[in-house]
Design a protein around this motif. Structure first.
Motif, PDB file in Angstrom:
ATOM      1  N   ALA A  16     -35.366  65.377  58.910  1.00 38.42           N
ATOM      2  CA  ALA A  16     -34.370  65.178  57.855  1.00 38.42           C
ATOM      3  C   ALA A  16     -34.011  66.562  57.319  1.00 38.42           C
ATOM      4  N   THR A  18     -31.734  68.711  54.618  1.00 38.28           N
ATOM      5  CA  THR A  18     -30.956  68.618  53.378  1.00 38.28           C
ATOM      6  C   THR A  18     -30.336  69.974  53.074  1.00 38.28           C
ATOM      7  N   ASN A 106     -27.164  65.257  53.536  1.00 32.87           N
ATOM      8  CA  ASN A 106     -28.387  64.797  54.200  1.00 32.87           C
ATOM      9  C   ASN A 106     -28.084  64.485  55.669  1.00 32.87           C
TER      10      ASN A 106
END
Length: 443
Positions: A16, A18, A106
């Motif tokens: 992930a 960001t 994101n």
């Protein structure tokens, strides 16, 4: 920017990523500051447009570029830090689809990494190189075949009937439905009976003709004949026989040798022997290469990226299906089931492909420009009259370039391994070598 691992299973990885709104805004400002000196706007001198106005005018356009650059930068940084090499292009997607300006970005990135390839003790590999010497009988047979291509034809006595192997000189006129067709006529055409030069059934009907005969040859063009207007049609060829000639074998002497560019017969025999042994060596190399690949496949084990295996298995299954269904020339068919055999072959190919690539990289094996150019030229010969277009196609197609480089690279890596391995030579007969080559196709 924050990168968090969300999956670590075998070779599968997911992260992930960001990119904060502040980082993105800073990236936009950076790009606008970089472009500011070149921007002109009504009411302002070049390079003097206020940043607030630039952001209002170009901010949205620059935002997309900044977002992409930030994500690409995060990915590149991750691969540099982790040392991971993705097996295929990573899958990247935004996870906050309701994103609006001012929000963090994101992103989820997932891929399969290439495995760690274990060290291979190349010196511990034992290989066998088959050696075949061209004996006198092989050379004589090849010489006789050359002489066959240099044979001449001599006139026969009047009334001699043509036999298989004779040359018939004749005029002919072909007709379909009583009408002559383009390309269906010739005068003084020399045809060797039994050569298979004409469509099936034509030459057989000329057996027994004599000089001065007139004969109608009735045939049917094959369904797959090149000219569509003739394919599958019945035809009659009106033939006028001018002469029947018998073959005369060329003398095995120095004159024959000179026709093939040699100084004398002994020199020609030496060239034939070298050529034959070169052909035997090439075949023996393929046998040794298969033996090497079998050894590597058995001795070296590592985890394989499922995506590469699946893609290779589907390609193999597709190829096998078309071999079993040669009448289908397009890809308008249903999904092809991947068999266990296709999967087994795919596992072997992917493993050996990754292993040879790793060994080649460590040994700094390179495909030279000259080797690549030669490969392109060899391939271009398959398209007579279109060589230039083929060269241009290769220049513009990276995938085609890779396809041409890959087998050269693989052979050079195999040669490198063979140089490090323990190789023993075994002299065998030509028939035994042929049996070993035939066995390659059966595996």
């Amino acid at each position: 920017m924050q990168v968090t691992e969300t999956l670590n299973e075998g070779l599968k990885r997911a992260y992930a990523i960001t990119v904060t709104a502040a980082e993105l805004d800073a990236k936009v400002n950076e790009k606008l500051v970089e472009a500011q000196p070149e921007i002109e706007m009504k009411g302002f001198r070049k390079g003097k447009v206020p940043m607030a106005l630039l952001k209002k005018q170009f901010g949205q356009r620059v935002l997309g570029e900044a977002m992409q650059e930030a994500i690409d930068g995060a990915m590149n940084s991750h691969f540099e830090t982790s040392g991971d090499r993705p097996a295929l292009q990573p899958e990247v997607k935004m996870t906050n689809e309701d994103w609006k300006e001012g929000d963090d970005v994101n992103v989820e990135m997932s891929y399969e990494k290439l495995p760690e390839i274990p060290e291979v003790d190349l010196a511990g590999i034992a290989l066998e190189r088959l050696v075949v010497k061209a004996d006198d009988a092989d050379v004589d047979e090849a010489l006789a075949n050359l002489a066959e291509t240099a044979k001449s034809f001599e006139d026969t006595d009047e009334g001699t009937a043509a036999e298989d192997g004779d040359q018939v000189v004749f005029d002919f006129l072909g007709k379909v439905d009583g009408e002559a067709f383009e390309g269906g006529a010739a005068e003084d055409y020399p045809l060797v009976l039994g050569s298979g030069s004409f469509i099936p059934g034509f030459e057989d009907q000329l057996v027994g003709v004599k000089a001065g005969d007139e004969k109608n040859v009735e045939v049917k063009f094959p369904d797959e004949y090149g000219a569509e207007n003739l394919a599958g049609k019945d035809a009659v060829f009106e033939c006028k026989i001018k002469a029947v000639k018998k073959a005369k074998a060329a003398e095995l002497d120095d004159e024959l040798a000179k026709k093939f560019g040699s100084d004398d017969l002994d020199a020609l025999k030496a060239q034939i022997r070298d050529r034959l042994e070169g052909e035997y060596a090439g075949a023996a190399r393929q046998v040794m290469k298969r033996g090497l690949l079998d050894v590597l496949d058995e001795q070296v084990t590592f985890e394989l990226p499922p995506s590469l295996v699946d893609a290779e298995a589907k390609q193999i299954a597709h190829q096998l299906w078309h071999e079993e269904n040669p009448e289908v020339h397009d890809h308008n068919h249903g999904e092809i089931e991947v068999s266990e055999e296709a999967t087994r072959l795919a596992n072997r190919r992917v493993k050996l492909g990754l292993l040879l690539a790793e060994l080649g990289q460590k040994a700094e094996v390179q495909v030279s420009d000259a080797e690549f150019t030669q490969a392109v030229m060899n391939q271009a010969r398959q398209y007579p009259g279109q060589e230039r277009q083929f060269f241009e196609f290769v220049q513009q197609n990276q995938q085609m370039q890779q396809q041409l480089r890959a087998p050269i690279f693989e052979d050079k890596v195999v040669d490198h391994i063979a140089e490090q391995a323990t190789v023993t030579e075994k002299e065998i007969s030509k028939d035994d070598l042929q049996a070993a080559v035939d066995a390659l196709d059966e595996e």
